[in-house]
Write a protein that holds these residues in place. Structure first.
Motif, short mmCIF file in Angstrom:
data_model
loop_
_atom_site.label_atom_id
_atom_site.label_comp_id
_atom_site.label_asym_id
_atom_site.label_seq_id
_atom_site.Cartn_x
_atom_site.Cartn_y
_atom_site.Cartn_z
N ARG A 147 0.84 -1.19 0.00
CA ARG A 147 0.00 0.00 0.00
C ARG A 147 0.88 1.25 0.00
N VAL A 148 0.49 2.24 -0.79
CA VAL A 148 1.22 3.50 -0.86
C VAL A 148 0.92 4.29 0.42
N VAL A 149 1.95 4.52 1.24
CA VAL A 149 1.80 5.25 2.49
C VAL A 149 2.40 6.65 2.38
N GLY A 150 3.60 6.74 1.81
CA GLY A 150 4.29 8.02 1.71
C GLY A 150 4.48 8.47 0.28
N LEU A 151 4.14 9.74 0.01
CA LEU A 151 4.33 10.35 -1.30
C LEU A 151 5.63 11.14 -1.31
N PRO A 152 6.12 11.54 -2.48
CA PRO A 152 7.37 12.30 -2.53
C PRO A 152 7.33 13.53 -1.61
N GLY A 153 8.37 13.66 -0.79
CA GLY A 153 8.47 14.79 0.12
C GLY A 153 7.86 14.56 1.49
N ASP A 154 7.09 13.49 1.68
CA ASP A 154 6.47 13.20 2.97
C ASP A 154 7.50 12.81 4.02
N ARG A 155 7.19 13.13 5.25
CA ARG A 155 7.96 12.64 6.39
C ARG A 155 7.13 11.54 7.05
N ILE A 156 7.72 10.37 7.18
CA ILE A 156 7.02 9.19 7.71
C ILE A 156 7.69 8.77 9.01
N ILE A 157 6.89 8.56 10.04
CA ILE A 157 7.37 8.02 11.31
C ILE A 157 6.53 6.80 11.65
N TYR A 158 7.19 5.70 12.01
CA TYR A 158 6.49 4.52 12.51
C TYR A 158 7.06 4.20 13.88
N GLN A 159 6.20 4.29 14.89
CA GLN A 159 6.66 4.14 16.27
C GLN A 159 5.55 3.51 17.11
N ALA A 168 4.22 16.37 2.40
CA ALA A 168 5.20 17.28 1.80
C ALA A 168 4.68 18.70 1.86
N CYS A 169 5.57 19.63 2.16
CA CYS A 169 5.14 21.01 2.34
C CYS A 169 5.87 21.93 1.38
N ALA A 170 5.39 23.18 1.32
CA ALA A 170 6.00 24.20 0.46
C ALA A 170 7.31 24.67 1.08
N ASP A 171 7.98 25.57 0.38
CA ASP A 171 9.27 26.06 0.86
C ASP A 171 9.15 26.83 2.16
N THR A 172 8.05 27.54 2.32
CA THR A 172 7.87 28.34 3.53
C THR A 172 7.43 27.44 4.67
N ALA A 173 8.18 27.51 5.80
CA ALA A 173 7.92 26.62 6.92
C ALA A 173 6.52 26.82 7.49
N ALA A 174 6.01 28.04 7.43
CA ALA A 174 4.69 28.32 8.00
C ALA A 174 3.58 27.59 7.24
N GLN A 175 3.84 27.18 6.00
CA GLN A 175 2.84 26.51 5.19
C GLN A 175 2.85 24.99 5.36
N CYS A 176 3.79 24.49 6.12
CA CYS A 176 3.91 23.04 6.26
C CYS A 176 2.80 22.50 7.16
N PRO A 177 2.11 21.45 6.72
CA PRO A 177 1.09 20.83 7.58
C PRO A 177 1.76 20.12 8.74
N PRO A 178 1.04 19.97 9.85
CA PRO A 178 1.64 19.33 11.03
C PRO A 178 1.77 17.82 10.85
#
Length: 296
Positions: A147-159, A168-178
């Motif tokens: 199954r596709v879990v992560g797309l290009p640029g995504d940050r994935i954590i498994y814990q 994946a977020c834009a260049d501006t840090a304020a636009q990055c989703p949590p």
């Protein structure tokens, strides 16, 4: 060899086409000339049976002429529309079981030639939650399904057996989703799956538009890791989370390795033959009719 049948079908189709073409361009004019000469000698037109006796088409050419259109249709369908695959393992339970036979949409992402897999047309990108078939990155002679879990640029954590995704977020840090925890909803255990003698816990998970079930082994060790998906790559996981060799172990899947999206279970065989059976182990013990249909 995952691409063996595609290569074999392509070569057989080309051979049949060449035999048919040679017969039509070289042998057929000779046969027609012989028939014309005989009709001129007899001063009458021969019927079809007499023509066949006088100048028969070779058996190999006749066979090639018969099978080439069929082979061409199968090749086009298999290469660019749907290709059948068999599920060999338990890594995608409960969504897919060993013995399921599925159809994979070859046109979901891109059209590629059946031999060298060069991209001909780009038709789309995988979406989070898709079930994708791809060439196994460490050894591309094998096909894998996850199954596709992560797309290009995504940050994935498994814990602690929990999945976290920061898209994946834009260049501006304020636009990055949590960073988002992918919540699991426990399901009623109407049908229990086991790993050895350990019953597996069953949950519903939402990835993008896909709502699907996963299995977790409470007795297995906690596997933890963090990954950032590179451009042009994807992070894949099996639905049987503690019994799946996936991107957590061997890394990311390049876009060019994608084969297609799993879309339909067209047959499902039970494969639980006892060791003392006189029939071979690969022979099915039954058909799981209730499993036929689309997959999520």
């Amino acid at each position: 060899m995952a691409n063996f049948y595609s290569v074999l079908l392509t070569l057989v189709c080309i051979a049949a086409g060449l035999i048919w073409w040679y017969d039509a361009k070289v042998n057929k004019p000779k046969r027609e000339a012989r028939i014309a000469a005989e009709e001129q000698r007899l001063q009458q037109q021969l019927d079809a049976e007499a023509r066949e006796r006088l100048a028969p088409q070779g058996g190999l050419a006749e066979f090639a002429q018969s099978v080439f259109p069929i082979l061409l249709i199968i090749l086009l369908l298999r290469s660019f529309v749907y290709e059948p695959f068999r599920i060999p393992s338990a890594s995608m339970m409960p969504t897919m079981l060993a013995g399921d036979f599925i159809l994979v949409e070859k046109y979901s992402y891109s059209l590629r030639d059946p031999i060298w897999r060069t991209e001909l047309v780009n038709l789309g990108k995988p979406e989070r939650g898709d079930i994708a078939v791809f060439k196994y990155p460490p050894d591309e002679s094998f096909d894998y399904i996850k199954r596709v879990v992560g797309l290009p640029g995504d940050r994935i954590i498994y814990q602690n057996k929990t999945l976290y995704i920061q898209p994946a977020c834009a260049d501006t840090a304020a636009q990055c989703p949590p960073l988002e925890m992918i919540r699991k909803t426990a399901q009623q255990q109407n049908e229990v799956y086991f790993s050895g003698s350990t019953p597996l816990l069953r949950f519903t998970e939402q990835l993008g538009e896909s709502s699907h079930e996963i299995l977790v082994n409470p007795a297995s060790a906690n596997l933890s890791g963090e990954w950032v998906v590179p451009a042009g790559h994807y992070f894949m996981m099996g639905d049987n989370r503690d019994n799946s060799e996936d991107s957590r172990f061997w890394g990311f899947v390049p876009e060019q390795n994608l084969v297609g999206r799993a879309s339909f279970i067209w047959m499902s065989f039970e494969m639980d033959r006892s060791a003392d059976s006189w029939l071979p182990q690969w022979f099915p013990t039954g058909v799981r009719w209730q499993r036929l249909g689309t997959v999520e």
